[in-house]
Design a protein around this motif. Sequence first.
Motif, PDB file in Angstrom:
ATOM      1  N   ALA A  97       0.832  -1.210   0.000  1.00 37.62           N
ATOM      2  CA  ALA A  97       0.000   0.000   0.000  1.00 37.62           C
ATOM      3  C   ALA A  97       0.863   1.256   0.000  1.00 37.62           C
ATOM      4  CB  ALA A  97      -0.929  -0.006   1.215  1.00 37.62           C
ATOM      5  N   ALA A  98       1.926   1.239   0.785  1.00 34.77           N
ATOM      6  CA  ALA A  98       2.815   2.403   0.837  1.00 34.77           C
ATOM      7  C   ALA A  98       3.525   2.615  -0.498  1.00 34.77           C
ATOM      8  CB  ALA A  98       3.834   2.229   1.962  1.00 34.77           C
ATOM      9  N   GLU A  99       3.922   1.529  -1.158  1.00 35.83           N
ATOM     10  CA  GLU A  99       4.582   1.647  -2.458  1.00 35.83           C
ATOM     11  C   GLU A  99       3.623   2.229  -3.502  1.00 35.83           C
ATOM     12  OE1 GLU A  99       7.080  -1.138  -5.662  1.00 35.83           O
ATOM     13  OE2 GLU A  99       6.166  -2.037  -3.880  1.00 35.83           O
ATOM     14  N   LEU A 100       2.380   1.769  -3.490  1.00 38.16           N
ATOM     15  CA  LEU A 100       1.387   2.319  -4.419  1.00 38.16           C
ATOM     16  C   LEU A 100       1.106   3.787  -4.112  1.00 38.16           C
ATOM     17  CD1 LEU A 100      -1.100  -0.671  -4.629  1.00 38.16           C
ATOM     18  CD2 LEU A 100       0.123   0.348  -6.567  1.00 38.16           C
ATOM     19  N   HIS A 101       1.051   4.115  -2.838  1.00 39.88           N
ATOM     20  CA  HIS A 101       0.807   5.506  -2.431  1.00 39.88           C
ATOM     21  C   HIS A 101       1.875   6.433  -3.015  1.00 39.88           C
ATOM     22  CE1 HIS A 101      -0.381   8.845   0.187  1.00 39.88           C
ATOM     23  NE2 HIS A 101       0.890   8.976   0.523  1.00 39.88           N
TER      24      HIS A 101
END
Length: 377
Positions: A97-101
């Motif tokens: 999720a953090a990478e996509l963010h």
Amino acid sequence: MMIGLLFNWARYPQSGNYWHAIRRAVFAPGIVQRSGRHMKLSVGDVLVGIERGQDPEKLFNALFNNSEFRLFYEDRLQEGFPTIFGMVFENMPRELAAELHDALRAHKGYVGALSVHLDYGPHLALYRNRLPPEYRIEGTRLRGFYSMGNLDGRDDGDLKQMRRYGYRDIGWEDTGASRTILDDYDTPRHFERVAAFRSLLAEALPGGEDGAHQLVMLLEDVNPRLFNALGAAAERLRDADTEEEIAQVALSGRRYLEQLADTLFPAIKTKRGKRVLDQAAYRNRLWAFIEDRTVGDETTLSTLGREVDRVVSEMNAGLHADRPKAQIAKALVDASTLTANLFALNPEPVRDGYLAYSGALRAFVRDLIAQRDGVDG
């Protein structure tokens, strides 16, 4: 976790389909595909405006300020409220999720990401009940969802579009009665049970939180009714102090194994060799399920069969002897891990979108017949 990626749909041209633009922004970088993570995705408008009688401040707090995980561009969030489109991924790790963010930072319609908690009523209402299921994804494998055998609801052109983003193995999956008016499991109480059992798994599984979320998703795929027993067992275990209370946990665990056998190999009157396969013989029926799916593979048959025997014996022993809480907790985790291993023998045929809702389906048909008879009379 269950992660919602949120977008301000008002930022997209009115003449276009903002879902197509959002889908391209999320999938074109290939981050989701490279992760190889097995996830389910639901999409749709979380909010289209403030309805009459709603308190904007309370609605904002319910939507965005009651999450364990939260990454937002605050200025975009303030601008986007209350025109929010959501992509909710079940079984997405925090790191993904953090990478996509970070990857979506340059996409001006993107607002942020947060964890979704279905045991919290507003999240259930807005992040699940408003968003229909769209895809099951795992690496470059993708299945589009349709429900209740409605073949007209399938759009082959939509799946072909996903080939542009690297999905090679594409097809369709019938979700049955799940997420329809016949779904009796879309309640906060059901998801409280799910959360209780997931917490137990997170403490015991090597994969921790991520392993727990994945296993829970797989169990719900098999039959959400299983959490009636699993959740009850986890809740009772948490509060158990006496031998009698711990024995009740073991009883819930045995009921789970009985329900699992009902799901995988329903009772029949005929025998298989000397083995009885009636309602009471749930251990034998689990063995029969394994036999049917390991023809020619004696090693797997023996390994899984011995594990069935061990877990059943451990649950039964918990009914009659003094067992520490930790030992009963391990037996519950082992039972759920066994379920995932059985499921992995042939996952697609094991998924049955109708079995868990058979009672609601029968009641619905009875009501239709009664209404017809009333009109005819």
